[in-house]
Design an enzyme around this catalytic site. Sequence first.
Site, PDB file in Angstrom:
ATOM      1  N   CYS A  12       1.054  -0.789  -0.064  1.00  0.00           N
ATOM      2  CA  CYS A  12       0.147   0.262   0.251  1.00  0.00           C
ATOM      3  C   CYS A  12       0.789   1.265   0.011  1.00  0.00           C
ATOM      4  CB  CYS A  12      -0.827  -0.498   1.274  1.00  0.00           C
ATOM      5  SG  CYS A  12      -0.047   0.252   3.269  1.00  0.00           S
ATOM      6  N   HIS A  43       5.499  -4.156   9.082  1.00  0.00           N
ATOM      7  CA  HIS A  43       5.678  -5.789   9.175  1.00  0.00           C
ATOM      8  C   HIS A  43       6.012  -7.168   7.854  1.00  0.00           C
ATOM      9  CE1 HIS A  43       3.390  -4.727  13.135  1.00  0.00           C
ATOM     10  NE2 HIS A  43       5.151  -4.693  14.129  1.00  0.00           N
ATOM     11  N   HIS A 131      -0.351  -4.280  19.340  1.00  0.00           N
ATOM     12  CA  HIS A 131       0.398  -4.043  18.362  1.00  0.00           C
ATOM     13  C   HIS A 131       0.761  -3.030  18.253  1.00  0.00           C
ATOM     14  CE1 HIS A 131      -0.304  -2.794  14.231  1.00  0.00           C
ATOM     15  NE2 HIS A 131      -0.069  -3.933  13.244  1.00  0.00           N
ATOM     16  N   GLU A 133      -0.163  -0.260  16.644  1.00  0.00           N
ATOM     17  CA  GLU A 133      -0.492   0.817  15.829  1.00  0.00           C
ATOM     18  C   GLU A 133      -1.404   1.258  17.538  1.00  0.00           C
ATOM     19  OE1 GLU A 133      -4.115   2.130  13.168  1.00  0.00           O
ATOM     20  OE2 GLU A 133      -2.704   0.472  12.241  1.00  0.00           O
ATOM     21  N   THR A 170      -6.563   0.870  11.615  1.00  0.00           N
ATOM     22  CA  THR A 170      -6.688   1.467  10.341  1.00  0.00           C
ATOM     23  C   THR A 170      -6.909  -0.475   9.631  1.00  0.00           C
ATOM     24  OG1 THR A 170      -4.307   1.659   9.542  1.00  0.00           O
ATOM     25  CG2 THR A 170      -5.929   2.922  10.315  1.00  0.00           C
ATOM     26  N   CYS A 198      -8.070   1.307   6.475  1.00  0.00           N
ATOM     27  CA  CYS A 198      -7.801   2.098   5.627  1.00  0.00           C
ATOM     28  C   CYS A 198      -7.960   2.023   4.041  1.00  0.00           C
ATOM     29  CB  CYS A 198      -6.371   2.451   5.217  1.00  0.00           C
ATOM     30  SG  CYS A 198      -5.705   0.862   4.892  1.00  0.00           S
ATOM     31  N   SER A 226       2.279  -9.300  10.513  1.00  0.00           N
ATOM     32  CA  SER A 226       1.708  -8.426  10.299  1.00  0.00           C
ATOM     33  C   SER A 226       0.258  -8.555  10.539  1.00  0.00           C
ATOM     34  CB  SER A 226       1.609  -8.777   8.290  1.00  0.00           C
ATOM     35  OG  SER A 226       0.736  -8.358   8.004  1.00  0.00           O
ATOM     36  N   ASN A 228      -2.899  -6.803   8.671  1.00  0.00           N
ATOM     37  CA  ASN A 228      -3.528  -6.634   7.815  1.00  0.00           C
ATOM     38  C   ASN A 228      -3.336  -8.723   7.053  1.00  0.00           C
ATOM     39  OD1 ASN A 228      -1.793  -6.029   4.985  1.00  0.00           O
ATOM     40  ND2 ASN A 228      -1.164  -4.949   6.819  1.00  0.00           N
ATOM     41  N   SER A 271       2.377  -4.850   3.740  1.00  0.00           N
ATOM     42  CA  SER A 271       3.814  -5.175   3.850  1.00  0.00           C
ATOM     43  C   SER A 271       4.461  -5.777   3.344  1.00  0.00           C
ATOM     44  CB  SER A 271       4.340  -4.359   5.738  1.00  0.00           C
ATOM     45  OG  SER A 271       3.510  -5.746   5.675  1.00  0.00           O
TER      46      SER A 271
END
Length: 314
Positions: A12, A43, A131, A133, A170, A198, A226, A228, A271
């Site tokens: 991204c 990550h 995490h 974030e 996100t 996001c 990761s 996501n 990532s």
Amino acid sequence: MDVIKISPRGYCYGVVDAMVIAKNASLDKTLPRPIYILGMIVHNKHVTDAFEEDGIYTLDGTNRLEILKQVEKGTVIFTAHGVSPEVRKAAEEKGLVTIDATCPDVTKTHDLIRKVKAEGYHVIYIGKKGHPEPEGAVGVAPEIVHLVETEEDVRNLDIQAEKLIVTNQTTMSQWDVHDIMESVKEKYPYVEYHQEICLATQVRQEAVSEQAKKADLTIVVGDPKSNNSNRLAQVSEEIAGTKAYRIGDISELKLEWLKDVNTVAVTAGASTPTPITKEVIRFLEQFDHNDESTWQLEHSVPLKKILPKVKIKN
């Protein structure tokens, strides 16, 4: 073997921006050395290994403040996941040069928390405990931000504030966020919504939810840290109804997963370096159940192929 290359997938813009920032730092001879990344820049271990080869060292620890204690001098890069104001202040007090690679979408959430704090709100923040974030987001205003990961966490909340807003990490699954937000609404009917999935995360999840339906198996290429990437595997199984495995690279793929599989879908976390994903796709495309010569699992992408190319400024 038939391969469905799920699109969109992979990098991204926030990840690319963060890597370019760090790569430029490695080329900037005016920056004080050593150069450290406060946690993983993104990550993915392949990325952090590649940066180490460039002389940028990834530091790890339980939280950003603890990691910062390892640094006495030089330059620190804040990762795409964002950091709390407390971490920024601590770095400044140490006299360190700081470089901010926070994803713009994460910055938007931090700005939202600051804004609603000034207006007298409390914030319910849906995110993964441990995490970085959520750590950074909660750290913006820890006295008014309440981190929840599950519907049970919501049931255990005891917030007396009259003004309440709910937002989220996100990179969460939009379906998980929806369910938890519904639990929040049930407990606090007056809560205001501000979903922060996001766009890159959302469209990748939606692509898996539709395109993985046509496959017998989904392979998600992404680091175990990761969020996501892990959510993409979850979406394949829970929304598309297709069994999924997450692998860091081709070396982690198990041949027994491919038994009785004719069509495999492949996607990648935000990532995950593109060459790592392409290596997996190439293997699967040439794989033949009846030909042992096609069964060799070998990771061969050199680290120099991992990082984005940047132009050296004169």
